[in-house]
Design a protein around this motif. Structure first.
Motif, PDB file in Angstrom:
ATOM      1  N   ALA A   1       0.839  -1.207   0.000  1.00 22.49           N
ATOM      2  CA  ALA A   1       0.000   0.000   0.000  1.00 22.49           C
ATOM      3  C   ALA A   1       0.872   1.255   0.000  1.00 22.49           C
ATOM      4  CB  ALA A   1      -0.921  -0.003   1.233  1.00 22.49           C
TER       5      ALA A   1
ATOM      6  N   LEU B   1       2.368   1.757  -3.342  1.00 24.37           N
ATOM      7  CA  LEU B   1       1.405   2.363  -4.278  1.00 24.37           C
ATOM      8  C   LEU B   1       1.392   3.890  -4.117  1.00 24.37           C
ATOM      9  CD1 LEU B   1      -2.117   1.207  -5.179  1.00 24.37           C
ATOM     10  CD2 LEU B   1      -1.865   3.494  -4.270  1.00 24.37           C
ATOM     11  N   GLU B   2       1.349   4.312  -2.873  1.00 23.26           N
ATOM     12  CA  GLU B   2       1.332   5.761  -2.634  1.00 23.26           C
ATOM     13  C   GLU B   2       2.579   6.413  -3.215  1.00 23.26           C
ATOM     14  OE1 GLU B   2       0.717   7.046   1.381  1.00 23.26           O
ATOM     15  OE2 GLU B   2      -1.117   5.871   1.594  1.00 23.26           O
TER      16      GLU B   2
ATOM     17  N   ARG C   1      -3.475   9.405  -0.214  1.00 27.42           N
ATOM     18  CA  ARG C   1      -3.660   8.569   0.972  1.00 27.42           C
ATOM     19  C   ARG C   1      -5.137   8.171   1.127  1.00 27.42           C
ATOM     20  NH1 ARG C   1      -1.525   6.977   5.986  1.00 27.42           N
ATOM     21  NH2 ARG C   1       0.273   6.536   4.663  1.00 27.42           N
TER      22      ARG C   1
ATOM     23  N   ASN D   1      -6.017   5.546  -1.348  1.00 29.61           N
ATOM     24  CA  ASN D   1      -5.434   4.280  -0.904  1.00 29.61           C
ATOM     25  C   ASN D   1      -6.325   3.639   0.169  1.00 29.61           C
ATOM     26  OD1 ASN D   1      -3.529   2.317  -0.962  1.00 29.61           O
ATOM     27  ND2 ASN D   1      -1.984   3.447   0.198  1.00 29.61           N
TER      28      ASN D   1
ATOM     29  N   ILE E   1      -3.485   5.294 -10.303  1.00 24.47           N
ATOM     30  CA  ILE E   1      -3.895   4.364  -9.251  1.00 24.47           C
ATOM     31  C   ILE E   1      -4.407   3.057  -9.874  1.00 24.47           C
ATOM     32  CG2 ILE E   1      -5.682   4.008  -7.493  1.00 24.47           C
ATOM     33  CD1 ILE E   1      -5.106   6.836  -6.534  1.00 24.47           C
TER      34      ILE E   1
ATOM     35  N   CYS F   1      -1.590   0.905 -10.770  1.00 24.24           N
ATOM     36  CA  CYS F   1      -0.977   0.261  -9.598  1.00 24.24           C
ATOM     37  C   CYS F   1      -1.825  -0.903  -9.097  1.00 24.24           C
ATOM     38  CB  CYS F   1      -0.807   1.263  -8.464  1.00 24.24           C
ATOM     39  SG  CYS F   1       0.639   2.296  -8.638  1.00 24.24           S
TER      40      CYS F   1
END
Lengths: 347, 305
Positions: free
Chosen positions: A16, A19-20, A35, A38, A64, A67
């Motif tokens: 996670a 990804l950010e 955030r 996410n 996103i 990802c």
């Protein structure tokens, strides 16, 4: 063999955070929005993005989606868009005969991980109704069979500035979205300069390709989300606090909430819904997990409160045209006023 | 025995010398002066003063003191006047003892200190074959005038009357004032630092209240929760809204007097989160003791101590 829970939590947390970081490489000045998105992904909630034109909403969503992995579909909201445009489209085949093919909602089947509805408020209420059903049930019947969309999350955006040829999303529809995230132009002068002069931001398509793909395993998110939600605990004090927050959205005066420009008793028509509060706690648990905790803190609720609650509030009609500003002020006042531990118990 | 005789001779010799001295004054055997008492002070005598002399005589029979030749009352000799004379007579078979009291009054008007004298007197004896007399020598004394010479008018000798100069106490008064002020300030400071009550201004701060309430709580789990609540209330009151750990920097920038306790405040929020939300069991007694110390420190910060 299933890895131990601690390892699962830790591994997924690393993914996670990765990804950010990947998204932050191409989207600048939107750390909070990243955030929140996410959190929505791991809470399995749909997201409504709100912001002006050209602020990077689409690039953010595409990054996103890349990802997350899985299939990404997109549709543009227009005044003549009909529900069937989401389900199928017709065309003339090479043989000159009319043919029917699956629309963007069905095309990827169970692999659909992100469905992006651009400018959702331009679509008619009929389209909203279909989308809301799919969002809630994550399956749809078409072509005499049932299409399941278990991994789909809907990212929609709406332009609050432009009102011509738009249809206001009803409160019931807004409630289906877990969050409404404001995307604002970064205030930092250096960031703005970078956005203007750094040529890498000129081609959004190339930009998203810089993001590492398939950072998450989209088809395992649902299972892990359940594990995560069971793992994070909440204390009685925090549960009382969450109840107080909920009631304060319904009866703000009872909690001593005051606003500078309006009378709170006249402002709120309907407070947050039970589904909304459930989603609030769900998102807060994800935040606690991302902060490497196994207990909910008030800060976890605060981190998502405005984005979870503001769009669910129903204001009296006279205040609707100032919704964005008043909702922000109202949620801020709630967090500032409702005490934890509750003062009545402490006194 | 010889020594005793020698002593007796010495004594007799001394008596003979003494008698010789008196005889020198009286120079006769039929009468002798037993004693002469003069005034005790021979100086500082001023006009109007009364001086007394007493002479005790023994006269052998058949002689006796002549009453006709006694000094006359009122006789003034060199500004000294005999104002009184009295005689007491004690007779036996062979001798008569006379005690003569003479009182003189000084009337001198000289303006400079000078030597005057009570005059020498002569007491005649009668009744015997010879004319005998006993002489009383003069007695000199210093006369002190009351006023200086040449004083004509009182006004010329008058001096302006000055008010006596007071001792300057201002410096002492200033010191007293300063030290009293310091004492009062010090006492108030001590009270301010140590007192829990609210009878001084600025003593009713959020943390002062919290500290007071904390002292009354039991040292158990319930007390711990309650104590944390009171502390949070105090922070919220001071912050003007709910204060959480992620807003500590803003709180400290608004209230710089608490900066020195920033680590303790952070630790408090962490402990509070652990206790209220993570439900981790803690040593309530220890936590309460820590909270007491922290609330007291925060109260001092609040008072600017």
């Amino acid at each position: 063999m299933v890895p131990p829970l601690d390892h699962q939590l830790s591994d997924w947390r690393n993914h996670a955070l990765k990804l950010e970081n990947e998204v932050k490489k191409v989207i600048v000045g939107q750390d909070k929005a990243i955030r929140l998105m996410n959190i929505a992904i791991f809470a399995r909630g749909h997201v409504l993005l709100e912001g002006g034109v050209g602020v990077g909403k689409t690039t953010l969503l595409q990054s996103i989606a890349r990802c997350i992995g899985g299939a990404y579909e997109r549709i543009e909201g227009t005044v003549d868009l009909m529900p069937n445009d989401l389900i199928y489209h017709t065309y003339l085949g090479e043989d000159g005969r009319p043919k029917i093919d699956e629309g963007p909602l069905l095309r990827a089947g169970e692999n659909l991980s992100v469905f992006f509805f651009n400018e959702i408020n331009r679509a008619r209420p009929q389209v909203h109704a279909l989308m809301l059903r799919v969002m809630a049930e994550r399956h749809i019947s078409a072509f005499k069979k049932e299409y399941r969309l278990p991994h789909m999350v809907v990212f929609a955006d709406r332009n609050q500035v432009e009102k011509n040829e738009t249809f206001e999303i009803p409160s019931a529809a807004r409630d289906r979205f877990m969050m409404e995230i404001p995307i604002e132009i970064p205030e930092d002068r250096e960031l703005r300069k970078s956005l203007m002069f750094n040529v890498k931001f000129q081609h959004a398509e190339n930009l998203t390709k810089q993001v590492e793909s398939n950072v998450l395993q989209f088809d395992q998110l649902n299972n892990f989300s359940d594990i995560l939600q069971s793992h994070i605990k909440s204390s009685p004090t925090l549960e009382d606090y969450a109840i107080d927050l909920w009631e304060s959205t319904q009866s703000p005066a009872k909690y001593g909430i005051k606003m500078d420009t309006v009378d709170v008793n006249r402002l709120v028509h309907t407070g947050a819904s039970p589904r909304g509060m459930g989603m609030l706690l769900k998102a807060a648990r994800v935040n606690a997990w991302l902060m490497n905790r196994d207990s909910l803190y008030p800060e976890d609720i605060h981190a998502v409160f405005h984005e979870l609650i503001a769009h669910r509030l129903v204001f009296n009609s006279m205040y609707e045209n100032r919704r964005t500003q008043l909702a922000r002020e109202f949620t801020t006042q709630i967090l500032n006023t409702v005490a934890v531990p509750a003062q009545a118990k402490a006194a | 025995m010889k020594k005793f005789k020698n002593k007796c001779y010495v004594l007799l010799g001394m008596i003979a010398i003494f008698n010789g001295a008196i005889a020198q004054e009286s120079k006769i055997a039929e009468a002798k002066i037993i004693s002469v008492s003069n005034p005790l002070q021979s100086h500082g005598i001023q006009v109007g003063d009364v001086l007394s002399r007493r002479i005790v005589l023994e006269v052998k029979a058949p002689y006796q003191l002549s009453q006709q030749t006694l000094p006359m009352k009122g006789v003034r000799t060199n500004d000294v006047e005999l104002s009184q004379i009295s005689i007491t007579k004690t007779a036996s078979q062979k001798v008569i003892r006379y005690s003569i009291d003479l009182r003189y009054q000084v009337f001198s008007a000289v303006f400079v200190p000078s030597v005057l004298q009570l005059p020498a007197e002569k007491f005649a004896l009668t009744g015997g074959p010879q004319a005998l007399s006993v002489n009383l020598p003069a007695w000199k004394f210093w006369f002190s005038p009351l006023a200086p010479k040449g004083m004509n008018k009182a006004r010329e000798n008058m001096h302006m009357q000055f008010k006596p100069t007071l001792i300057d106490l201002q410096a002492h008064a200033n010191k007293l004032l300063v030290f009293s002020g310091m004492l009062i300030v010090g006492l108030l400071g001590l009270v301010y630092i140590n007192a829990d009550k609210r009878w001084l201004p600025f003593m009713n701060g959020a943390f002062a209240k919290a500290h007071r309430k904390l002292k009354k709580l039991p040292r158990n789990t319930d007390g711990e929760k309650q104590a944390l609540s009171y502390m949070h209330q105090a922070f919220n009151q001071l912050h003007g809204g709910n204060l959480f750990a992620n807003e500590l920097n803003r709180f400290l920038s608004k209230h710089p007097s608490f900066v020195k306790l920033s680590k303790e405040i952070e630790a408090f929020f962490e402990q509070s989160n652990q206790s209220l939300f993570a439900q981790n069991t803690q040593n309530s007694e220890q936590l309460m003791a820590d909270l007491m110390i922290l609330s007291r420190s925060l109260r001092d910060c609040e008072r600017g101590v």
